[in-house]
Design a protein around this motif. Structure first.
Motif, PDB file in Angstrom:
ATOM      1  N   ALA A  52     -26.526   8.144 -74.893  1.00 40.87           N
ATOM      2  CA  ALA A  52     -27.791   8.188 -74.165  1.00 40.87           C
ATOM      3  C   ALA A  52     -27.826   9.352 -73.182  1.00 40.87           C
ATOM      4  O   ALA A  52     -28.818  10.092 -73.104  1.00 40.87           O
ATOM      5  CB  ALA A  52     -28.002   6.870 -73.422  1.00 40.87           C
ATOM      6  N   SER A  53     -26.756   9.534 -72.424  1.00 40.07           N
ATOM      7  CA  SER A  53     -26.729  10.600 -71.421  1.00 40.07           C
ATOM      8  C   SER A  53     -26.801  11.982 -72.071  1.00 40.07           C
ATOM      9  O   SER A  53     -27.541  12.855 -71.611  1.00 40.07           O
ATOM     10  CB  SER A  53     -25.469  10.482 -70.551  1.00 40.07           C
ATOM     11  N   ASP A  54     -26.063  12.187 -73.149  1.00 37.35           N
ATOM     12  CA  ASP A  54     -26.113  13.474 -73.841  1.00 37.35           C
ATOM     13  C   ASP A  54     -27.481  13.708 -74.470  1.00 37.35           C
ATOM     14  O   ASP A  54     -28.012  14.823 -74.447  1.00 37.35           O
ATOM     15  CB  ASP A  54     -25.039  13.531 -74.937  1.00 37.35           C
ATOM     16  N   GLY A  55     -28.061  12.660 -75.056  1.00 41.39           N
ATOM     17  CA  GLY A  55     -29.353  12.787 -75.709  1.00 41.39           C
ATOM     18  C   GLY A  55     -30.447  13.231 -74.763  1.00 41.39           C
ATOM     19  O   GLY A  55     -31.198  14.171 -75.053  1.00 41.39           O
ATOM     20  N   ILE A  56     -30.546  12.577 -73.626  1.00 46.12           N
ATOM     21  CA  ILE A  56     -31.644  12.897 -72.713  1.00 46.12           C
ATOM     22  C   ILE A  56     -31.439  14.249 -72.030  1.00 46.12           C
ATOM     23  O   ILE A  56     -32.395  15.014 -71.833  1.00 46.12           O
ATOM     24  CB  ILE A  56     -31.839  11.776 -71.671  1.00 46.12           C
ATOM     25  N   ILE A 216     -41.013  13.814 -64.688  1.00 46.75           N
ATOM     26  CA  ILE A 216     -40.873  12.581 -63.898  1.00 46.75           C
ATOM     27  C   ILE A 216     -40.253  11.462 -64.741  1.00 46.75           C
ATOM     28  O   ILE A 216     -39.323  10.774 -64.299  1.00 46.75           O
ATOM     29  CB  ILE A 216     -42.246  12.136 -63.351  1.00 46.75           C
ATOM     30  N   LEU A 217     -40.761  11.292 -65.971  1.00 46.10           N
ATOM     31  CA  LEU A 217     -40.223  10.255 -66.859  1.00 46.10           C
ATOM     32  C   LEU A 217     -38.755  10.503 -67.166  1.00 46.10           C
ATOM     33  O   LEU A 217     -37.929   9.572 -67.165  1.00 46.10           O
ATOM     34  CB  LEU A 217     -41.029  10.218 -68.161  1.00 46.10           C
ATOM     35  N   THR A 218     -38.420  11.776 -67.374  1.00 46.84           N
ATOM     36  CA  THR A 218     -37.034  12.126 -67.698  1.00 46.84           C
ATOM     37  C   THR A 218     -36.102  11.886 -66.511  1.00 46.84           C
ATOM     38  O   THR A 218     -35.001  11.370 -66.678  1.00 46.84           O
ATOM     39  CB  THR A 218     -36.935  13.589 -68.140  1.00 46.84           C
ATOM     40  N   THR A 224     -31.570   6.093 -64.487  1.00 46.73           N
ATOM     41  CA  THR A 224     -31.303   4.774 -65.076  1.00 46.73           C
ATOM     42  C   THR A 224     -30.065   4.810 -65.972  1.00 46.73           C
ATOM     43  O   THR A 224     -29.191   3.942 -65.880  1.00 46.73           O
ATOM     44  CB  THR A 224     -32.515   4.295 -65.895  1.00 46.73           C
ATOM     45  N   VAL A 225     -30.003   5.823 -66.840  1.00 45.69           N
ATOM     46  CA  VAL A 225     -28.843   5.960 -67.734  1.00 45.69           C
ATOM     47  C   VAL A 225     -27.574   6.187 -66.920  1.00 45.69           C
ATOM     48  O   VAL A 225     -26.520   5.618 -67.207  1.00 45.69           O
ATOM     49  CB  VAL A 225     -29.050   7.112 -68.733  1.00 45.69           C
ATOM     50  N   LEU A 242     -27.248   9.061 -59.439  1.00 41.80           N
ATOM     51  CA  LEU A 242     -27.565  10.319 -58.758  1.00 41.80           C
ATOM     52  C   LEU A 242     -26.831  11.488 -59.405  1.00 41.80           C
ATOM     53  O   LEU A 242     -27.391  12.579 -59.571  1.00 41.80           O
ATOM     54  CB  LEU A 242     -27.190  10.206 -57.276  1.00 41.80           C
ATOM     55  N   GLU A 243     -25.587  11.250 -59.785  1.00 43.33           N
ATOM     56  CA  GLU A 243     -24.793  12.292 -60.447  1.00 43.33           C
ATOM     57  C   GLU A 243     -25.443  12.715 -61.764  1.00 43.33           C
ATOM     58  O   GLU A 243     -25.560  13.905 -62.063  1.00 43.33           O
ATOM     59  CB  GLU A 243     -23.380  11.772 -60.703  1.00 43.33           C
ATOM     60  N   MET A 244     -25.878  11.725 -62.559  1.00 44.70           N
ATOM     61  CA  MET A 244     -26.537  12.024 -63.827  1.00 44.70           C
ATOM     62  C   MET A 244     -27.867  12.736 -63.589  1.00 44.70           C
ATOM     63  O   MET A 244     -28.224  13.672 -64.323  1.00 44.70           O
ATOM     64  CB  MET A 244     -26.768  10.736 -64.609  1.00 44.70           C
ATOM     65  N   LEU A 245     -28.585  12.321 -62.580  1.00 40.09           N
ATOM     66  CA  LEU A 245     -29.868  12.941 -62.245  1.00 40.09           C
ATOM     67  C   LEU A 245     -29.683  14.417 -61.893  1.00 40.09           C
ATOM     68  O   LEU A 245     -30.422  15.286 -62.375  1.00 40.09           O
ATOM     69  CB  LEU A 245     -30.506  12.196 -61.073  1.00 40.09           C
ATOM     70  N   LEU A 246     -28.686  14.710 -61.070  1.00 39.49           N
ATOM     71  CA  LEU A 246     -28.431  16.091 -60.651  1.00 39.49           C
ATOM     72  C   LEU A 246     -27.932  16.942 -61.819  1.00 39.49           C
ATOM     73  O   LEU A 246     -28.337  18.104 -61.977  1.00 39.49           O
ATOM     74  CB  LEU A 246     -27.406  16.111 -59.507  1.00 39.49           C
ATOM     75  N   THR A 247     -27.049  16.353 -62.650  1.00 44.43           N
ATOM     76  CA  THR A 247     -26.522  17.084 -63.800  1.00 44.43           C
ATOM     77  C   THR A 247     -27.641  17.460 -64.771  1.00 44.43           C
ATOM     78  O   THR A 247     -27.740  18.612 -65.224  1.00 44.43           O
ATOM     79  CB  THR A 247     -25.473  16.242 -64.546  1.00 44.43           C
TER      80      THR A 247
END
Length: 268
Positions: A52-56, A216-218, A224-225, A242-247
């Motif tokens: 999921a994280s790689d996909g988005i 915004i959706l992303t 969330t992911v 937060l880490e995933m959001l920043l990355t």
């Protein structure tokens, strides 16, 4: 890996030096529950979350790069979907081939250890005794332990796999299922940055604010992911989100700048 409830109780018992909590952590019920968690529902959380994280992130980066180059929404969709399924398939196949190779290697080493135990048990016992001596056991205790382990051939071979070769086998491993989980997770979450581009064909609001609403959706999905990663890690859910959001944001920013620069250079 993420701590189980039993491990958390055991850690708390140690910190508080509480024998009652220690007994609770080592109850048969909690041990059985922990075993079930590891062998069933927890088995596929890792490929699901990381797929999921790689996909988005990769799909959002493609969208951001295309927007930086001022490409049309149609081109964004083409590039986005091409990346979504191409990269998702590639990642899933990589996961499958890696696990399959690892399983084949482990099985070949198991067969070799089994053969060595059958044709030269004395040398194998001596080898295991030396391993335990190197870990700090006295020779007599090491010999006693090896005699117990070698009384069961399967256990003996498994012990040699672990102690001599450092191989810990996953009895529940399924390369095909892991690959499928990775692929569908990658595609489902990677689809999020493309949703508004599809809706833009039907809803005027999205047509006028396509990239903004997609962003915004992303960002919400990224957080969330990231928060869900605490299922397979020990990181606090907010910190992980937060880490995933920043990355994801940095990856998209870099892609946007690259797209912008390429468009600028080619129009000179």
């Amino acid at each position: 890996m993420k701590e189980s409830d039993r491990q958390k109780i055991a850690r708390k018992a140690f910190e508080m030096r509480d024998p009652k909590l220690h007994d609770q952590a080592h109850s048969k019920e909690l041990i059985a529950e922990e075993t079930w968690h590891k062998t069933t529902q927890g088995r596929y959380m890792s490929p699901l979350v990381y797929g999921a994280s790689d996909g988005i992130i990769t799909t959002f980066a493609v969208v951001a790069g295309a927007m930086g180059a001022h490409l049309s929404p149609q081109v964004v969709l083409i590039m986005g979907f091409a990346n979504l399924f191409g990269d998702g398939f590639s990642m899933a196949m990589g996961d499958y081939l890696s696990q399959r190779t690892s399983l084949k290697y482990n099985e070949s080493e198991r067969q070799r250890e089994k053969w060595e135990v059958e044709i030269d048990p004395a040398s194998e016992k001596t080898e295991l005794i030396e391993i335990y001596k190197s870990k700090g056991l006295k020779e007599e205790k090491a010999k006693d332990l090896v005699e117990i382990l070698s009384s069961n051939k399967d256990l003996w071979v498994e012990t040699m796999m672990h102690e001599e070769l450092g191989i810990l086998e996953d009895k529940m491993a399924s390369p095909r299922v892991d690959a499928l989980v990775t692929f569908f997770s990658f595609v489902f979450f990677g689809f999020m940055p493309l949703v508004t581009y599809i809706l833009a064909s039907f809803i005027p609001f999205f047509a006028q604010n396509t990239f903004l609403t997609a962003t915004i959706l992303t960002l919400v999905t990224l957080f969330t992911v990231g928060a869900l990663r605490n299922i397979v890690t020990n990181v606090n859910w907010f910190k992980s989100g937060l880490e995933m959001l920043l990355t994801g944001s940095m990856a998209a920013f870099v892609a946007y700048i690259v797209g912008f620069l390429i468009r600028y250079i080619t129009t000179l």
